[in-house]
Design a protein around this motif. Sequence first.
Motif, PDB file in Angstrom:
ATOM      1  N   HIS A 107       0.846  -1.186   0.000  1.00 41.50           N
ATOM      2  CA  HIS A 107       0.000   0.000   0.000  1.00 41.50           C
ATOM      3  C   HIS A 107       0.881   1.235   0.000  1.00 41.50           C
ATOM      4  CE1 HIS A 107      -3.533  -2.458   0.765  1.00 41.50           C
ATOM      5  NE2 HIS A 107      -2.759  -3.155   1.559  1.00 41.50           N
ATOM      6  N   PRO A 108       1.433   1.606  -1.187  1.00 40.09           N
ATOM      7  CA  PRO A 108       2.347   2.746  -1.250  1.00 40.09           C
ATOM      8  C   PRO A 108       1.813   4.030  -0.627  1.00 40.09           C
ATOM      9  CG  PRO A 108       2.379   1.555  -3.306  1.00 40.09           C
ATOM     10  CD  PRO A 108       1.273   0.956  -2.484  1.00 40.09           C
ATOM     11  N   PRO A 109       0.500   4.367  -0.751  1.00 36.88           N
ATOM     12  CA  PRO A 109       0.063   5.599  -0.110  1.00 36.88           C
ATOM     13  C   PRO A 109       0.312   5.613   1.406  1.00 36.88           C
ATOM     14  CG  PRO A 109      -1.571   4.904  -1.708  1.00 36.88           C
ATOM     15  CD  PRO A 109      -0.561   3.785  -1.572  1.00 36.88           C
ATOM     16  N   LEU A 110       0.220   4.455   2.042  1.00 31.64           N
ATOM     17  CA  LEU A 110       0.519   4.404   3.472  1.00 31.64           C
ATOM     18  C   LEU A 110       1.993   4.674   3.728  1.00 31.64           C
ATOM     19  CD1 LEU A 110      -1.514   1.441   4.979  1.00 31.64           C
ATOM     20  CD2 LEU A 110      -1.730   3.866   5.489  1.00 31.64           C
ATOM     21  N   LEU A 111       2.835   4.167   2.856  1.00 29.61           N
ATOM     22  CA  LEU A 111       4.260   4.389   3.026  1.00 29.61           C
ATOM     23  C   LEU A 111       4.616   5.862   2.835  1.00 29.61           C
ATOM     24  CD1 LEU A 111       5.803   1.298   1.215  1.00 29.61           C
ATOM     25  CD2 LEU A 111       5.726   1.755   3.666  1.00 29.61           C
ATOM     26  N   SER A 112       3.811   6.562   2.032  1.00 28.09           N
ATOM     27  CA  SER A 112       4.113   7.961   1.768  1.00 28.09           C
ATOM     28  C   SER A 112       3.502   8.899   2.805  1.00 28.09           C
ATOM     29  CB  SER A 112       3.639   8.345   0.364  1.00 28.09           C
ATOM     30  OG  SER A 112       2.229   8.279   0.293  1.00 28.09           O
ATOM     31  N   LEU A 113       2.687   8.382   3.714  1.00 30.93           N
ATOM     32  CA  LEU A 113       2.126   9.229   4.762  1.00 30.93           C
ATOM     33  C   LEU A 113       3.243   9.755   5.655  1.00 30.93           C
ATOM     34  CD1 LEU A 113      -0.998   7.521   6.407  1.00 30.93           C
ATOM     35  CD2 LEU A 113      -0.929   9.650   5.130  1.00 30.93           C
ATOM     36  N   SER A 114       3.133  11.001   6.005  1.00 33.29           N
ATOM     37  CA  SER A 114       4.064  11.548   6.979  1.00 33.29           C
ATOM     38  C   SER A 114       3.861  10.802   8.291  1.00 33.29           C
ATOM     39  CB  SER A 114       3.770  13.037   7.151  1.00 33.29           C
ATOM     40  OG  SER A 114       3.777  13.426   8.483  1.00 33.29           O
ATOM     41  N   PRO A 115       4.928  10.506   9.019  1.00 31.54           N
ATOM     42  CA  PRO A 115       4.760   9.842  10.323  1.00 31.54           C
ATOM     43  C   PRO A 115       3.844  10.638  11.251  1.00 31.54           C
ATOM     44  CG  PRO A 115       7.068   9.867   9.697  1.00 31.54           C
ATOM     45  CD  PRO A 115       6.331  10.695   8.682  1.00 31.54           C
ATOM     46  N   TRP A 116       3.907  11.962  11.167  1.00 30.86           N
ATOM     47  CA  TRP A 116       3.057  12.803  12.021  1.00 30.86           C
ATOM     48  C   TRP A 116       1.593  12.669  11.638  1.00 30.86           C
ATOM     49  CZ3 TRP A 116       5.373  13.943  16.202  1.00 30.86           C
ATOM     50  CH2 TRP A 116       6.754  14.174  16.214  1.00 30.86           C
ATOM     51  N   GLY A 124      -4.547  11.315  23.029  1.00 32.33           N
ATOM     52  CA  GLY A 124      -4.828  10.302  22.007  1.00 32.33           C
ATOM     53  C   GLY A 124      -3.842  10.386  20.850  1.00 32.33           C
ATOM     54  N   LEU A 125      -3.543  11.613  20.415  1.00 30.63           N
ATOM     55  CA  LEU A 125      -2.560  11.800  19.344  1.00 30.63           C
ATOM     56  C   LEU A 125      -1.176  11.329  19.788  1.00 30.63           C
ATOM     57  CD1 LEU A 125      -3.592  15.337  18.045  1.00 30.63           C
ATOM     58  CD2 LEU A 125      -4.035  13.139  16.950  1.00 30.63           C
ATOM     59  N   ALA A 126      -0.815  11.660  21.022  1.00 38.75           N
ATOM     60  CA  ALA A 126       0.488  11.232  21.549  1.00 38.75           C
ATOM     61  C   ALA A 126       0.565   9.705  21.632  1.00 38.75           C
ATOM     62  CB  ALA A 126       0.739  11.856  22.918  1.00 38.75           C
ATOM     63  N   ALA A 173       5.982   4.906  17.129  1.00 37.00           N
ATOM     64  CA  ALA A 173       7.394   4.969  17.525  1.00 37.00           C
ATOM     65  C   ALA A 173       7.877   3.589  17.945  1.00 37.00           C
ATOM     66  CB  ALA A 173       7.578   5.970  18.663  1.00 37.00           C
ATOM     67  N   TRP A 174       7.017   2.829  18.587  1.00 36.54           N
ATOM     68  CA  TRP A 174       7.368   1.491  19.048  1.00 36.54           C
ATOM     69  C   TRP A 174       7.365   0.480  17.901  1.00 36.54           C
ATOM     70  CZ3 TRP A 174       3.428  -2.371  21.086  1.00 36.54           C
ATOM     71  CH2 TRP A 174       4.062  -3.540  21.533  1.00 36.54           C
ATOM     72  N   GLN A 175       6.328   0.516  17.069  1.00 40.86           N
ATOM     73  CA  GLN A 175       6.155  -0.494  16.032  1.00 40.86           C
ATOM     74  C   GLN A 175       6.700  -0.068  14.667  1.00 40.86           C
ATOM     75  OE1 GLN A 175       4.586  -3.816  16.151  1.00 40.86           O
ATOM     76  NE2 GLN A 175       5.395  -3.312  18.169  1.00 40.86           N
ATOM     77  N   GLY A 176       6.843   1.219  14.445  1.00 40.74           N
ATOM     78  CA  GLY A 176       7.289   1.721  13.155  1.00 40.74           C
ATOM     79  C   GLY A 176       6.135   1.863  12.180  1.00 40.74           C
ATOM     80  N   LEU A 177       6.367   2.653  11.147  1.00 40.32           N
ATOM     81  CA  LEU A 177       5.323   2.863  10.137  1.00 40.32           C
ATOM     82  C   LEU A 177       4.958   1.571   9.409  1.00 40.32           C
ATOM     83  CD1 LEU A 177       6.242   6.297   8.509  1.00 40.32           C
ATOM     84  CD2 LEU A 177       4.237   5.744   9.882  1.00 40.32           C
ATOM     85  N   ALA A 178       5.872   0.624   9.392  1.00 31.57           N
ATOM     86  CA  ALA A 178       5.576  -0.652   8.718  1.00 31.57           C
ATOM     87  C   ALA A 178       4.386  -1.358   9.359  1.00 31.57           C
ATOM     88  CB  ALA A 178       6.806  -1.553   8.748  1.00 31.57           C
ATOM     89  N   PRO A 236      -1.192  -4.162  10.030  1.00 31.98           N
ATOM     90  CA  PRO A 236      -1.551  -3.951  11.433  1.00 31.98           C
ATOM     91  C   PRO A 236      -1.998  -5.251  12.084  1.00 31.98           C
ATOM     92  CG  PRO A 236      -3.164  -2.915   9.969  1.00 31.98           C
ATOM     93  CD  PRO A 236      -2.066  -3.457   9.114  1.00 31.98           C
ATOM     94  N   SER A 237      -1.592  -5.423  13.319  1.00 31.04           N
ATOM     95  CA  SER A 237      -2.023  -6.589  14.072  1.00 31.04           C
ATOM     96  C   SER A 237      -2.547  -6.116  15.413  1.00 31.04           C
ATOM     97  CB  SER A 237      -0.882  -7.596  14.231  1.00 31.04           C
ATOM     98  OG  SER A 237       0.233  -6.984  14.825  1.00 31.04           O
ATOM     99  N   LEU A 238      -3.474  -6.873  15.941  1.00 28.80           N
ATOM    100  CA  LEU A 238      -4.179  -6.480  17.160  1.00 28.80           C
ATOM    101  C   LEU A 238      -3.282  -6.512  18.392  1.00 28.80           C
ATOM    102  CD1 LEU A 238      -6.890  -5.597  18.315  1.00 28.80           C
ATOM    103  CD2 LEU A 238      -7.523  -8.016  18.488  1.00 28.80           C
ATOM    104  N   GLY A 239      -2.385  -7.472  18.472  1.00 30.78           N
ATOM    105  CA  GLY A 239      -1.549  -7.645  19.656  1.00 30.78           C
ATOM    106  C   GLY A 239      -0.781  -6.398  20.076  1.00 30.78           C
ATOM    107  N   PRO A 240      -0.004  -5.793  19.180  1.00 35.41           N
ATOM    108  CA  PRO A 240       0.729  -4.592  19.574  1.00 35.41           C
ATOM    109  C   PRO A 240      -0.181  -3.431  19.978  1.00 35.41           C
ATOM    110  CG  PRO A 240       1.701  -5.527  17.610  1.00 35.41           C
ATOM    111  CD  PRO A 240       0.414  -6.269  17.851  1.00 35.41           C
ATOM    112  N   ALA A 241      -1.317  -3.273  19.294  1.00 38.17           N
ATOM    113  CA  ALA A 241      -2.239  -2.187  19.632  1.00 38.17           C
ATOM    114  C   ALA A 241      -2.808  -2.386  21.037  1.00 38.17           C
ATOM    115  CB  ALA A 241      -3.359  -2.099  18.601  1.00 38.17           C
ATOM    116  N   LEU A 242      -3.216  -3.617  21.343  1.00 41.64           N
ATOM    117  CA  LEU A 242      -3.756  -3.882  22.685  1.00 41.64           C
ATOM    118  C   LEU A 242      -2.663  -3.828  23.743  1.00 41.64           C
ATOM    119  CD1 LEU A 242      -6.335  -6.753  22.057  1.00 41.64           C
ATOM    120  CD2 LEU A 242      -6.766  -4.290  22.311  1.00 41.64           C
TER     121      LEU A 242
END
Length: 173
Positions: free
Chosen positions: A6-15, A88-90, A97-102, A107-113
């Motif tokens: 999904h190249p558009p996701l890769l091009s999103l600014s991290p912010w 929420g933004l932070a 910052a922990w998981q990286g933009l990749a 996306p997986s549920l484990g890291p989010a939870l």
Amino acid sequence: MSNDLHPPLLSLSPWLAAALLGLGATALFDVWLWVLKTQLGVPTASFGLIGRWVGHMASGRFVHAAIARAQPLRHELALGWLLHYAVGLAFGAGLLAWQGLAWLQQPSLGPALGFSLATVLLPLGLMQPAWGGGLFARKTATPLQSCLRSLLNHLVFGLGLYLTALALRQLSG
């Protein structure tokens, strides 16, 4: 273009990615609180108390015997809502910052939870003591219930992080 890239996701600014994640997760959290309060009759804390707490910090007061009995401040509710979304933004930024933009690619549920469970230390370890409720709400009328409610609320936020990431991925493909 293949469905797994999904190249558009890769091009999103991290912010921007962090902002979208945080906004989406916080919005789901707010819907959850609304359902608890209006549909299930479960009392929820006012964001005005957050505004009151932070507002009193400007005059050097960081700890209160009972935040609900502290002097109300002008615009505390608006300040509380602003701070609620800022946190929420932070937190969205913290997950990235922990998981990286990749992580947005797959996306997986484990890291989010897992991340959202770690964030529960903020209300239970910092806010409750500063508001007069004691560490892990031990000075409240129902400490276990308060802790469990905070855990569940933060898990809902984590689910929001995950669902927002899925939505971003879907929108980019």
